[in-house]
Design a protein around this motif. Sequence first.
Motif, short mmCIF file in Angstrom:
data_model
loop_
_atom_site.label_atom_id
_atom_site.label_comp_id
_atom_site.label_asym_id
_atom_site.label_seq_id
_atom_site.Cartn_x
_atom_site.Cartn_y
_atom_site.Cartn_z
N PHE A 297 3.01 7.38 -3.64
CA PHE A 297 2.40 8.05 -4.79
C PHE A 297 2.26 9.53 -4.48
O PHE A 297 2.27 9.94 -3.31
CB PHE A 297 1.05 7.43 -5.15
N LEU A 298 2.17 10.33 -5.52
CA LEU A 298 2.07 11.78 -5.38
C LEU A 298 0.63 12.14 -5.05
O LEU A 298 -0.25 12.08 -5.90
CB LEU A 298 2.52 12.46 -6.67
N GLU A 299 0.38 12.48 -3.79
CA GLU A 299 -0.96 12.85 -3.36
C GLU A 299 -1.39 14.14 -4.07
O GLU A 299 -0.65 15.12 -4.12
CB GLU A 299 -0.99 13.07 -1.84
N GLY A 300 -2.60 14.09 -4.64
CA GLY A 300 -3.08 15.25 -5.39
C GLY A 300 -2.65 15.23 -6.84
O GLY A 300 -3.05 16.11 -7.60
N GLY A 301 -1.86 14.23 -7.22
CA GLY A 301 -1.45 14.10 -8.61
C GLY A 301 -0.59 15.24 -9.10
O GLY A 301 -0.03 16.02 -8.32
N LEU A 302 -0.47 15.35 -10.41
CA LEU A 302 0.42 16.37 -10.97
C LEU A 302 -0.05 17.78 -10.67
O LEU A 302 0.76 18.71 -10.59
CB LEU A 302 0.58 16.17 -12.48
N ALA A 303 -1.35 17.96 -10.46
CA ALA A 303 -1.85 19.29 -10.11
C ALA A 303 -1.20 19.79 -8.83
O ALA A 303 -0.83 20.98 -8.73
CB ALA A 303 -3.37 19.26 -9.95
N ALA A 304 -1.02 18.91 -7.85
CA ALA A 304 -0.37 19.31 -6.60
C ALA A 304 1.08 19.70 -6.86
O ALA A 304 1.60 20.66 -6.27
CB ALA A 304 -0.44 18.16 -5.60
N TRP A 305 1.75 18.97 -7.74
CA TRP A 305 3.14 19.29 -8.08
C TRP A 305 3.22 20.68 -8.74
O TRP A 305 4.06 21.50 -8.38
CB TRP A 305 3.68 18.22 -9.02
N GLU A 306 2.32 20.91 -9.68
CA GLU A 306 2.31 22.20 -10.37
C GLU A 306 2.02 23.34 -9.40
O GLU A 306 2.67 24.41 -9.44
CB GLU A 306 1.24 22.18 -11.47
N GLN A 307 1.04 23.13 -8.53
CA GLN A 307 0.63 24.18 -7.60
C GLN A 307 1.69 24.46 -6.54
O GLN A 307 1.67 25.53 -5.92
CB GLN A 307 -0.70 23.81 -6.96
N SER A 308 2.61 23.52 -6.34
CA SER A 308 3.69 23.75 -5.38
C SER A 308 4.80 24.62 -5.96
O SER A 308 5.74 24.99 -5.24
CB SER A 308 4.28 22.40 -4.94
N ARG B 88 0.87 -1.19 0.00
CA ARG B 88 0.00 0.00 0.00
C ARG B 88 0.90 1.23 0.00
O ARG B 88 1.41 1.63 1.05
CB ARG B 88 -0.93 0.01 1.21
N PRO B 89 1.15 1.81 -1.18
CA PRO B 89 2.05 2.96 -1.24
C PRO B 89 1.54 4.13 -0.40
O PRO B 89 0.32 4.35 -0.28
CB PRO B 89 2.09 3.31 -2.73
N THR B 90 2.47 4.86 0.16
CA THR B 90 2.15 5.98 1.05
C THR B 90 1.91 7.25 0.24
O THR B 90 2.68 7.55 -0.68
CB THR B 90 3.32 6.21 2.02
N PRO B 91 0.88 8.03 0.56
CA PRO B 91 0.70 9.33 -0.11
C PRO B 91 1.79 10.30 0.31
O PRO B 91 2.03 10.49 1.51
CB PRO B 91 -0.69 9.78 0.34
N PHE B 92 2.45 10.91 -0.66
CA PHE B 92 3.53 11.86 -0.39
C PHE B 92 3.14 13.25 -0.90
O PHE B 92 2.53 13.37 -1.97
CB PHE B 92 4.82 11.43 -1.12
N THR B 93 3.51 14.24 -0.14
CA THR B 93 3.39 15.62 -0.62
C THR B 93 4.41 15.85 -1.73
O THR B 93 5.37 15.08 -1.86
CB THR B 93 3.66 16.61 0.51
N PRO B 94 4.24 16.90 -2.53
CA PRO B 94 5.26 17.19 -3.53
C PRO B 94 6.66 17.32 -2.93
O PRO B 94 7.64 16.85 -3.51
CB PRO B 94 4.78 18.49 -4.15
N ALA C 100 7.89 15.85 -0.19
CA ALA C 100 8.41 14.54 0.18
C ALA C 100 8.72 13.71 -1.06
O ALA C 100 9.71 12.96 -1.08
CB ALA C 100 7.40 13.82 1.07
N PHE C 101 7.89 13.84 -2.07
CA PHE C 101 8.10 13.10 -3.31
C PHE C 101 9.40 13.53 -3.97
O PHE C 101 10.21 12.68 -4.40
CB PHE C 101 6.91 13.35 -4.25
#
Length: 458
Positions: free
Chosen positions: A338-349, A252-258, A260-261
Amino acid sequence: MSMFVEPVKSVGLAHLSYVVGHGGQAVVIDPRRDCEIYLEIAEKYGIAITRIFETHRNEDYVIGSRELARLTGASIHHSGATKFAYGETVEEGDTFRIGGLELMVLETPGHTFDSISLVLRDTTSGSAPLAVFTGDALFIGDVGRTDFFPDRKEEVAGLLYDSIFNKILTLGDQTILYPAHGAGSVCGKGMAPRDFSTLGYERMHNKALTVGSREAFIARKVAERHPLPPYFKQMEAYNQEGTPPAVLPLPRPTPFTPEAFEARMARGLQVVDLRSPEAFAGAFIPGSFAFPLEMLSAYAGFFLEYGTPIGLVAETHDQIDMAVRRLVRIGYEKVVCFLEGGLAAWEQSGRAYDTIPAIHADELVRRIEEDDDFVLVDVRDDDEWDAGHLPGAVHAFLGDLPGNLDVDKSRRITTFCGSGARAIIAASILKQNGWTTVEDSLGSMMACQKRGCPIERD
């Protein structure tokens, strides 16, 4: 309780396994690694799984026999032609009862030396064969590949001919065919897009069975060209030694913030982006692999390293769950985050992302006609290339990238395949390896055929 045969299809690998039951007992043939489904089937019918059969040492996925045996206490059976480190050996003519059903072993080498088929009979109604589980010897629309022993290719092709024509087909035209793989598997080519057939139908319509002679069959098999993914070696070791680690419950992969990812990427995380080609082309994390979910099973094993942690980028949690299963089936257990919030979270960071321009088929035609300065890299396999390609294209099979591409890294590259899915994988590989200007032909050959692109044939 009624007699039953229940197929289990594993999408991605196009792997087929089976549960056969009657009289409170059941056997499982060629189980997959995430084997909870067989327990669910056993519970549904109120039966006990007592035996597990392997039709051969599988090359394209981790067999689930030991995992299932651990959960059920069932015995494992396979050929003695390979020195397995576990299980019990069977030989020609061995029979096993399952209530009123009987399984009989046929030794059917060719695809591998240890290939067996299992003939199913209903002893309550007669002795005629009812069905046969052929492993990778005989498929629906094709026969098994015979290229695993290149220094003995004529010999093994001849063995497969003898197994099919002198054993399997003699069971009778009424016999239902249950192979271990279907259309889309790397274990054959030209398989029909259905999971049901009989030996009589295959005798009439399977092109590999209508070549006319043993010599013609051997020549056809020797001339075939199949990709040989490097991950097959890992599967061979796992499946012969019985050493894959237990995987249930599944990772069960852990949700990571941008943040942490990104930090985990700096420590070597392999980033697998599961989104569509269009989504990846629009924006992606630099250094990530594009593996659209439907392509993950077929191509991850060419590029991902075993033992190195994997992080996922997805659009939904369902995609993550499916990806974990598909990766585990080919031996990748270290899916850690996994990247929590998907690529949108990465972009918004505010973190950096890259893009891959999408090139329409009409633009490809214009560039070819006007002799523009670009390199069209066709990453399809040899047979697809020979069937037709665009003028001036460079052929470089996807699974061999980047080592097979002799193009200066400063050139403008446009990747091309059958539909655009493999092209986006290729684009991500080239970006990782220093090509700076990389484009993707969305739609690729399918679009070109609709738009009237010029096609050449070798």
